[in-house]
Motif scaffolding. Structure first.
Motif, PDB file in Angstrom:
ATOM      1  N   VAL A 245      68.802 -13.855  59.938  1.00  7.99           N
ATOM      2  CA  VAL A 245      67.803 -12.850  60.047  1.00  7.99           C
ATOM      3  C   VAL A 245      68.409 -11.719  60.852  1.00  7.99           C
ATOM      4  O   VAL A 245      67.786 -10.482  60.311  1.00  7.99           O
ATOM      5  CB  VAL A 245      66.623 -13.348  61.205  1.00  7.99           C
ATOM      6  CG1 VAL A 245      65.825 -12.419  61.641  1.00  7.99           C
ATOM      7  CG2 VAL A 245      65.899 -14.544  60.536  1.00  7.99           C
ATOM      8  N   ASN A 246      69.497 -11.935  61.312  1.00  5.09           N
ATOM      9  CA  ASN A 246      69.999 -10.403  62.094  1.00  5.09           C
ATOM     10  C   ASN A 246      70.520  -9.514  60.967  1.00  5.09           C
ATOM     11  O   ASN A 246      70.349  -8.367  60.875  1.00  5.09           O
ATOM     12  CB  ASN A 246      71.275 -11.003  63.066  1.00  5.09           C
ATOM     13  CG  ASN A 246      70.993 -11.534  64.232  1.00  5.09           C
ATOM     14  OD1 ASN A 246      69.691 -11.458  64.521  1.00  5.09           O
ATOM     15  ND2 ASN A 246      71.922 -12.186  64.667  1.00  5.09           N
ATOM     16  N   ASP A 247      70.914 -10.271  59.877  1.00  6.01           N
ATOM     17  CA  ASP A 247      71.199  -9.267  58.598  1.00  6.01           C
ATOM     18  C   ASP A 247      70.274  -8.446  58.206  1.00  6.01           C
ATOM     19  O   ASP A 247      70.280  -7.056  57.809  1.00  6.01           O
ATOM     20  CB  ASP A 247      72.110 -10.110  57.616  1.00  6.01           C
ATOM     21  CG  ASP A 247      73.383 -10.690  57.905  1.00  6.01           C
ATOM     22  OD1 ASP A 247      73.782 -11.821  57.693  1.00  6.01           O
ATOM     23  OD2 ASP A 247      73.995 -10.238  59.028  1.00  6.01           O
ATOM     24  N   CYS A 248      68.934  -9.332  58.054  1.00  8.40           N
ATOM     25  CA  CYS A 248      67.810  -8.596  57.451  1.00  8.40           C
ATOM     26  C   CYS A 248      67.348  -7.233  58.244  1.00  8.40           C
ATOM     27  O   CYS A 248      67.073  -6.403  58.061  1.00  8.40           O
ATOM     28  CB  CYS A 248      66.782  -9.457  57.276  1.00  8.40           C
ATOM     29  SG  CYS A 248      67.178 -10.825  56.286  1.00  8.40           S
ATOM     30  N   VAL A 249      67.549  -7.589  59.662  1.00  4.73           N
ATOM     31  CA  VAL A 249      67.269  -6.594  60.670  1.00  4.73           C
ATOM     32  C   VAL A 249      68.036  -5.622  60.427  1.00  4.73           C
ATOM     33  O   VAL A 249      67.521  -4.201  60.498  1.00  4.73           O
ATOM     34  CB  VAL A 249      67.294  -7.024  62.133  1.00  4.73           C
ATOM     35  CG1 VAL A 249      67.055  -6.041  63.119  1.00  4.73           C
ATOM     36  CG2 VAL A 249      66.109  -8.191  62.214  1.00  4.73           C
ATOM     37  N   ARG A 250      69.391  -5.683  60.329  1.00  4.47           N
ATOM     38  CA  ARG A 250      70.222  -4.573  60.339  1.00  4.47           C
ATOM     39  C   ARG A 250      70.111  -3.809  59.033  1.00  4.47           C
ATOM     40  O   ARG A 250      69.900  -2.543  58.889  1.00  4.47           O
ATOM     41  CB  ARG A 250      71.493  -5.012  60.413  1.00  4.47           C
ATOM     42  CG  ARG A 250      72.090  -5.402  61.581  1.00  4.47           C
ATOM     43  CD  ARG A 250      73.379  -5.845  61.757  1.00  4.47           C
ATOM     44  NE  ARG A 250      73.885  -6.564  63.016  1.00  4.47           N
ATOM     45  CZ  ARG A 250      74.277  -8.104  62.689  1.00  4.47           C
ATOM     46  NH1 ARG A 250      74.287  -8.613  61.634  1.00  4.47           N
ATOM     47  NH2 ARG A 250      74.334  -8.715  63.853  1.00  4.47           N
ATOM     48  N   ALA A 251      69.862  -4.753  58.015  1.00  7.37           N
ATOM     49  CA  ALA A 251      69.483  -3.981  56.490  1.00  7.37           C
ATOM     50  C   ALA A 251      68.312  -3.018  56.718  1.00  7.37           C
ATOM     51  O   ALA A 251      68.378  -1.862  56.139  1.00  7.37           O
ATOM     52  CB  ALA A 251      69.261  -4.974  55.571  1.00  7.37           C
ATOM     53  N   VAL A 252      67.289  -3.415  57.361  1.00  8.89           N
ATOM     54  CA  VAL A 252      66.028  -2.735  57.487  1.00  8.89           C
ATOM     55  C   VAL A 252      66.187  -1.161  58.205  1.00  8.89           C
ATOM     56  O   VAL A 252      65.907  -0.245  57.968  1.00  8.89           O
ATOM     57  CB  VAL A 252      64.762  -3.487  58.028  1.00  8.89           C
ATOM     58  CG1 VAL A 252      63.531  -2.848  58.185  1.00  8.89           C
ATOM     59  CG2 VAL A 252      64.528  -4.529  57.168  1.00  8.89           C
ATOM     60  N   ASN A 253      66.911  -1.645  59.262  1.00 13.98           N
ATOM     61  CA  ASN A 253      67.535  -0.457  60.344  1.00 13.98           C
ATOM     62  C   ASN A 253      68.339   0.730  59.410  1.00 13.98           C
ATOM     63  O   ASN A 253      68.195   1.648  59.566  1.00 13.98           O
ATOM     64  CB  ASN A 253      68.496  -1.006  61.126  1.00 13.98           C
ATOM     65  CG  ASN A 253      68.750   0.018  62.173  1.00 13.98           C
ATOM     66  OD1 ASN A 253      67.937   0.870  62.402  1.00 13.98           O
ATOM     67  ND2 ASN A 253      69.880  -0.031  62.927  1.00 13.98           N
ATOM     68  N   LYS A 254      68.947  -0.028  58.413  1.00 12.65           N
ATOM     69  CA  LYS A 254      69.715   1.072  57.441  1.00 12.65           C
ATOM     70  C   LYS A 254      68.804   1.883  56.647  1.00 12.65           C
ATOM     71  O   LYS A 254      69.157   2.911  56.528  1.00 12.65           O
ATOM     72  CB  LYS A 254      70.628   0.214  56.688  1.00 12.65           C
ATOM     73  CG  LYS A 254      71.927  -0.167  57.308  1.00 12.65           C
ATOM     74  CD  LYS A 254      73.415  -0.062  56.641  1.00 12.65           C
ATOM     75  CE  LYS A 254      74.643  -0.472  57.087  1.00 12.65           C
ATOM     76  NZ  LYS A 254      75.125  -1.636  56.806  1.00 12.65           N
ATOM     77  N   ILE A 255      67.867   1.146  56.148  1.00 16.34           N
ATOM     78  CA  ILE A 255      66.834   1.815  55.401  1.00 16.34           C
ATOM     79  C   ILE A 255      65.945   2.901  56.137  1.00 16.34           C
ATOM     80  O   ILE A 255      65.899   3.971  55.676  1.00 16.34           O
ATOM     81  CB  ILE A 255      65.874   0.814  54.721  1.00 16.34           C
ATOM     82  CG1 ILE A 255      66.734  -0.171  53.649  1.00 16.34           C
ATOM     83  CG2 ILE A 255      64.960   1.401  53.898  1.00 16.34           C
ATOM     84  CD1 ILE A 255      66.009  -1.165  52.745  1.00 16.34           C
ATOM     85  N   ILE A 256      65.378   2.355  57.281  1.00 17.59           N
ATOM     86  CA  ILE A 256      64.369   3.007  57.597  1.00 17.59           C
ATOM     87  C   ILE A 256      64.671   3.667  58.881  1.00 17.59           C
ATOM     88  O   ILE A 256      64.044   4.628  59.543  1.00 17.59           O
ATOM     89  CB  ILE A 256      62.974   2.486  57.630  1.00 17.59           C
ATOM     90  CG1 ILE A 256      61.707   3.396  57.863  1.00 17.59           C
ATOM     91  CG2 ILE A 256      63.016   1.424  58.695  1.00 17.59           C
ATOM     92  CD1 ILE A 256      60.503   2.507  57.761  1.00 17.59           C
ATOM     93  N   GLY A 257      65.799   3.150  59.664  1.00 18.05           N
ATOM     94  CA  GLY A 257      66.069   3.333  60.957  1.00 18.05           C
ATOM     95  C   GLY A 257      66.380   5.033  61.280  1.00 18.05           C
ATOM     96  O   GLY A 257      65.667   5.614  62.319  1.00 18.05           O
ATOM     97  N   ARG A 258      66.810   5.443  60.455  1.00 20.26           N
ATOM     98  CA  ARG A 258      67.088   7.063  60.641  1.00 20.26           C
ATOM     99  C   ARG A 258      65.913   7.810  60.636  1.00 20.26           C
ATOM    100  O   ARG A 258      65.557   8.659  61.593  1.00 20.26           O
ATOM    101  CB  ARG A 258      68.009   7.589  59.492  1.00 20.26           C
ATOM    102  CG  ARG A 258      68.852   8.991  60.035  1.00 20.26           C
ATOM    103  CD  ARG A 258      69.559   9.356  58.950  1.00 20.26           C
ATOM    104  NE  ARG A 258      70.308  10.311  59.455  1.00 20.26           N
ATOM    105  CZ  ARG A 258      71.794  10.291  59.613  1.00 20.26           C
ATOM    106  NH1 ARG A 258      72.369   9.277  59.069  1.00 20.26           N
ATOM    107  NH2 ARG A 258      72.456  11.127  60.001  1.00 20.26           N
ATOM    108  N   GLN A 259      64.988   7.250  59.652  1.00 18.15           N
ATOM    109  CA  GLN A 259      63.677   8.076  59.404  1.00 18.15           C
ATOM    110  C   GLN A 259      62.969   8.012  60.678  1.00 18.15           C
ATOM    111  O   GLN A 259      62.467   8.901  61.270  1.00 18.15           O
ATOM    112  CB  GLN A 259      63.011   7.610  58.328  1.00 18.15           C
ATOM    113  CG  GLN A 259      61.756   8.306  57.756  1.00 18.15           C
ATOM    114  CD  GLN A 259      61.148   7.722  56.764  1.00 18.15           C
ATOM    115  OE1 GLN A 259      61.138   6.386  56.457  1.00 18.15           O
ATOM    116  NE2 GLN A 259      60.390   8.493  55.790  1.00 18.15           N
TER     117      GLN A 259
END
Lengths: 404, 636
Positions: free
Chosen positions: B465-479
């Motif tokens: 799950v941690n990886d998924c969280v990080r992946a999402v963060n990469k997608i939308i985190g900056r936005q």
């Protein structure tokens, strides 16, 4: 159902058969009574002697009978012994007096068998005495040769140890009745008898004989053996108006009877049997004896001048004279002599290796033996009686005369 | 004893009766024999003494007069007649033991004289002895004149007399016993038959019933012992009557059973749903109805050789949890069933434990939900598309940055080239590295987009799950950060993996994060609240669950809406803004992975969405395997 029946039968048989066999075996298991096997008795036989015993009336009411008999027998035996005996054995005869007393006879016989250890018994006198010792004879299996009695019990049932010589009472009374009824044409027949077996036997014989003629005795009178109390019987017979009296008694009582009867003018035809002791009877009744009849079982022991004597009788008279010169021959004595003749013949035929069995067999083998009395003697397996003839004698002039 | 047990009842009765009779007879015989022997012996002795006494009386006078001849006569007379059988010998003695008279005609037995001499003549006595090989009772009776003994009578009583009697009796007895035995043989046979014939008949009839033939006639045997039901008033009759009642009852029940069987058979046969009967532990298929056969495309006999595991994807652990003992259990997880031709379908499973032909089984009914699943994934795809729209602006923005950076770099290089100026090495490195990394970044963004839009594979994978969280963060985190919202990641280390799909998990997280952003924006706009928005993404775990929480400080959710937000088509957004399918779809996805989603919220204070999944235990990969569920409901 049939099938079950078959199997049922099968199973039944398979069970029942061994069971039946078991029962059979079990029953066979009970030991049978051991046969009394006595070894061949050699009593009385020694190298040079044969011992014979006799108990008979040498004294008392019938002493005449025994004495006479013994004399006749001893004459012949001495003759044989003098000639060397039989097969080198001499015959020794021991005689004991029993006074016509059955108990004494019994006791004497026990002595003879047990203590004297005789080979055979010989020359017994009287019915009550002789029948008393039948149990002893059977137990000891010892032969008895020659009895001065015609008792039926010694002849029936057939007993091979009882070797009778003389004719029976039945035969005698038959002859007497025949004579009375047929010859004399008398049918009022009374019987006077001794109240014992001898008398009963004679009575019976008379009754049987009378019955054959369709008659019965009109009176029966008796007396007690050993007594002379004949009055009661006499009264009875007189009262019956008998034409003939058949008498079965001894010489003393019969003599008294006849004398008393004659005194009382009662004179029927008196007919005695041989046991009475005819000579003595004749002597005692004297003149009253005229016409009294006596049946005999042996021919008269006299040599009638003018007739050729019977060889046997002749020899008897001669031998008697040799041993007992002062004695007179008698019917009883002749019987004793004849008994001795048979005894000797039996011993002879039995051979040197003699035993009781052989002796008896030897006797049985005697067929149509000529004793020289014109009366051939025969024995057999079922015939223990040698002679059958009966003679008629009548007292005439104090003498016994043969009626041919 | 074995032999006896193996006999039929009839023969048992028969043999017992017979044996008993034989035994009894045997004992009676023994008893009677001993009784007889003692009785007869006593009688013999009494009789002998009586006779001796008679002789004693007769001989008295002659002993006194010493008349041995008379005594001898008496002695011999004593053996006359039927006394001959009993009295072997007689002796009369004087009072000193001298023999006065006797019946030993042929001679004294050895020793008898001394024996007699030694006797005590005063008293009556009996001695058992052997004389002349004969067994006798020697009896002595004193002859008394007044009180003085003047002599004695001594007699030998022949024991053989009794023995003969006894052996005769024995034979008689045995014959009698045999007769009795024979009679009893037949009697007991008849008796046994009488008892067992009705029983044999009953056995025959019972056998007929067992074979299913209920139409039995109680035949009249026709013989004398004809057995009609109720003919006799004994136990056999009662048995027969009960039997008849039982038979009719049995007939009725069997018919009912047959009818019931037909009904359920019909149900099974023509049930609209596929039904399997599987063995409880091995899941071997014991039976399948035509619908199941049709559904899978196998032939019936092929199916019966297989286990349910080879048809269905049943190796999840949650299968064991939902399997309490005895009660109907709905297992509605989307179970994949594999057809013969390789195709597959999704079913919902209902399982019920039962007993089938003496085995513990599960009746498994399946409902085809393949269409539903397809629709479901289509929906998910659709929502993803919607999300994609939301994402595209961000993505475009995101891609612009690296593109700008690349442009700047390459323009710098062009400018330098045009100016014919040497680029310093370190400057060149820096520019080239920048260009490279920006390209990578752009490629990554594009790549993420690609994976996100891809339709998910149906089989689950082991994911973190941690990886998924990080992946999402990469997608939308900056936005999100650019929108002035803080995105905090609080990820637990050593988080156990879960069985799911990466992009779907990302979808879920992405969706919740955007919802949280929207909620915060709403708060700021409507409430004019200038509190900084915070979205916290945290992961946690315990022994067997993995959890993910998304917390925001947005507007929050009204209590009345808490339950409704997961309903399809429920939305608080303006028309055209959203379809209201997000949360239901998310819930569907989460449920697919056997997870749960919960929400807590206070209006004005934001919301926390908590998702839990079962932790994945290390085992074989996501393969279709033949396996077993053991007694503890553990998958092996």
């Amino acid at each position: 159902m049939k099938k079950t029946n078959k199997s049922l039968l099968g199973s039944f048989l398979s069970v029942a058969l061994p069971w039946a066999v078991a029962i059979f075996l079990l029953s066979a298991c009970t030991p049978p009574q051991p046969q009394e096997i006595t070894p061949e008795n050699r009593n009385g036989i020694t190298k040079d002697e044969i011992l014979i015993g006799s108990s008979l009336a040498l004294g008392g009411h019938a002493g005449y009978l025994g004495t006479q008999m013994l004399q006749g027998a001893r004459s012949y035996i001495r003759h044989i012994n003098d000639a060397g005996g039989i097969h080198n054995r001499k015959i020794r005869l021991i005689a004991m007096d029993d006074r016509y007393n059955p108990t004494q006879c019994l006791y004497n016989t026990q002595q003879l068998i047990l203590e004297k250890k005789v080979f055979a018994l010989f020359c017994y006198v009287g019915t009550p005495t002789t029948v008393r010792i039948i149990p002893l004879i059977n137990e000891a299996q010892i032969p008895l040769v020659g009895m001065f009695t015609g008792a039926n019990r010694l002849r029936q049932p057939v007993n091979r140890y009882l070797i009778n010589i003389r004719a029976s009472y039945y035969q005698e009374t038959q002859s007497a009745v025949d004579f009375i009824v047929k010859e004399k044409k008398l049918n009022q027949v009374a019987v006077f008898y001794q109240y014992d077996e001898y008398g009963f036997d004679g009575l019976r014989g008379t009754e049987i004989a009378l019955k054959k003629h369709g008659l019965i005795p009109v009176a029966k009178g008796s007396y007690v053996r050993g007594t002379l109390n004949i009055e009661g019987g006499l009264e009875k017979i007189i009262a019956s108006n008998a034409q003939a009296v058949v008498m079965i008694g001894t010489y003393d009582s019969c003599a008294k009877f006849i004398n008393l009867a004659r005194e009382r003018s009662f004179s029927p035809l008196f007919h005695n049997v041989s046991f009475v002791g005819s000579k003595e009877l004749a002597r005692r009744i004297g003149a009253n004896g005229e016409g009294v009849m006596v049946t005999q079982v042996v021919p008269p022991p006299t040599v009638t001048p003018g007739t050729s004597p019977l060889p046997g009788v002749k020899e008897y008279i001669a031998l008697l004279n040799a041993s007992y010169p002062r004695r007179k021959p008698s019917f009883v004595g002749l019987e004793g002599y004849l008994n001795a003749r048979i005894l000797v013949e039996g011993i002879k035929r039995a051979g040197p290796d003699i035993t009781r069995e052989k002796f008896i067999k030897a006797i049985e083998s005697i067929q149509k033996y000529d004793l020289g009395i014109q009366n051939p003697l025969s024995f057999g397996k079922n015939d223990t009686q040698g002679l059958d003839d009966v003679y008629y004698t009548v007292i005439h002039n104090g003498e016994l005369v043969l009626i041919p | 004893m074995n032999y006896f047990n193996r006999l039929s009842l009839k023969n048992k009765i028969f043999v017992s009766c017979l044996g008993f009779i034989l035994l009894v007879s045997f004992f009676i015989a023994l008893f009677t024999r001993s009784l007889l022997i003692t009785g007869l012996t006593g009688e013999l002795q009494k009789r002998g003494i009586g006779m001796a006494q008679g002789i004693a009386d007769n001989s008295r006078v002659y002993i006194l007069t010493k008349n041995r001849a008379e005594l001898t006569a008496i002695a011999y007379d004593g053996k006359l007649g039927n006394r001959k059988d009993i009295i072997k010998y007689l002796m009369i003695t004087d009072n000193r033991g001298n023999i006065l008279a006797h019946t030993f005609t042929t001679g004294f037995p050895p020793g008898i004289k001394t024996f007699v001499k030694r006797q005590d003549v005063e008293n009556e006595n009996i001695t058992s002895m052997d004389v002349d090989n004969h067994s006798v009772f020697h009896v002595l009776v004193p002859v008394k004149e007044g009180i003085y003994t003047i002599g004695s009578v001594q007699a030998g009583l022949d024991k053989g007399h009794i023995e003969k009697l006894i052996s005769d009796l024995r034979l008689l007895f045995l014959s009698f016993l045999s007769m009795v035995t024979i009679i009893f043989f037949f009697l007991s046979h008849r008796l046994a038959l009488h008892i067992t014939k009705p029983i044999s008949s009953l056995i025959r009839y019972t056998d007929q019933i067992t074979q299913g033939n209920f139409n039995i006639l109680f035949e009249d045997e026709g013989d004398k012992n004809s057995w009609k039901p109720g003919a006799r008033n004994d136990e056999i009759t009662k048995l027969t009557n009960s039997f008849i009642k039982m038979t009719s009852r049995l007939k009725v029940s069997t018919k009912r059973l047959k009818d019931s069987q037909k009904k359920y058979h019909a149900l099974f046969r023509s049930g609209p749903n596929p039904i399997f009967v599987v063995k409880k532990q091995t899941f071997n298929i014991l039976d399948a109805n035509p619908n199941a056969i049709e559904m899978l495309g196998y032939e019936r006999k092929e199916l019966l050789r297989m286990s349910l595991f080879s048809i269905a994807n049943l190796n999840e652990i949650n299968f064991t949890h939902k399997y309490p003992d005895g009660n109907t259990m709905v297992i509605s997880s989307k179970v994949k069933f594999f057809k013969k031709n390789g195709g597959f379908l999704f079913v919902n499973i209902h399982a019920n434990p039962s007993e089938y032909r003496n085995k513990d089984v599960l009746i498994v009914a399946a409902t085809d939900i393949t269409e539903l699943v397809e629709k479901d994934s289509q929906l998910i795809q659709a929502s993803k598309m919607t999300n994609l729209e939301k994402m595209s602006a961000g993505i475009a923005h995101e891609i612009n940055q690296p593109l700008n950076a690349i442009k700047m770099g390459s323009e710098y290089l062009c400018m330098m080239k045009e100016k014919k100026q040497t680029i310093k090495d370190e400057d060149l490195d820096m520019v080239l590295n920048q260009i490279s990394s920006q390209v990578s970044r752009a490629a990554e963004i594009v790549g993420r987009l690609k994976t996100f839009s891809r339709k998910a594979d149906f089989s689950r994978e082991v994911i973190q799950v941690n990886d998924c969280v990080r992946a999402v963060n990469k997608i939308i985190g900056r936005q999100i950060t650019l929108q002035n919202i803080d995105l905090i990641l609080d990820l637990a280390p050593l988080l156990p993996p879960v069985l799911a799909h990466n992009n779907r998990m990302e979808q879920v997280i992405f969706n919740l994060v955007t919802n949280a952003r929207d909620a915060i924006n709403e708060r700021i706009e409507e409430k004019n609240d200038i509190n900084k928005g915070i979205i916290t993404l945290s992961t946690f775990h315990d022994a067997d669950t993995v959890g993910l929480a998304i917390a925001d400080n947005g507007t929050g959710i009204e209590p009345k809406d808490l339950d409704l937000i997961f309903e399809s088509f429920y939305t608080t957004k303006e028309m055209g803004e959203g379809m209201g399918l997000g949360l239901p779809i998310l819930q569907g996805i989460i449920k697919d992975y056997n997870g749960t989603i919960q929400v807590e919220s206070t209006p004005g204070n934001g919301a926390v969405f908590t998702i839990t999944f079962p932790a994945h235990v290390e085992k074989m990969g996501d393969q279709v395997t033949k396996g077993k569920i053991d007694e503890n409901f553990n998958y092996r």
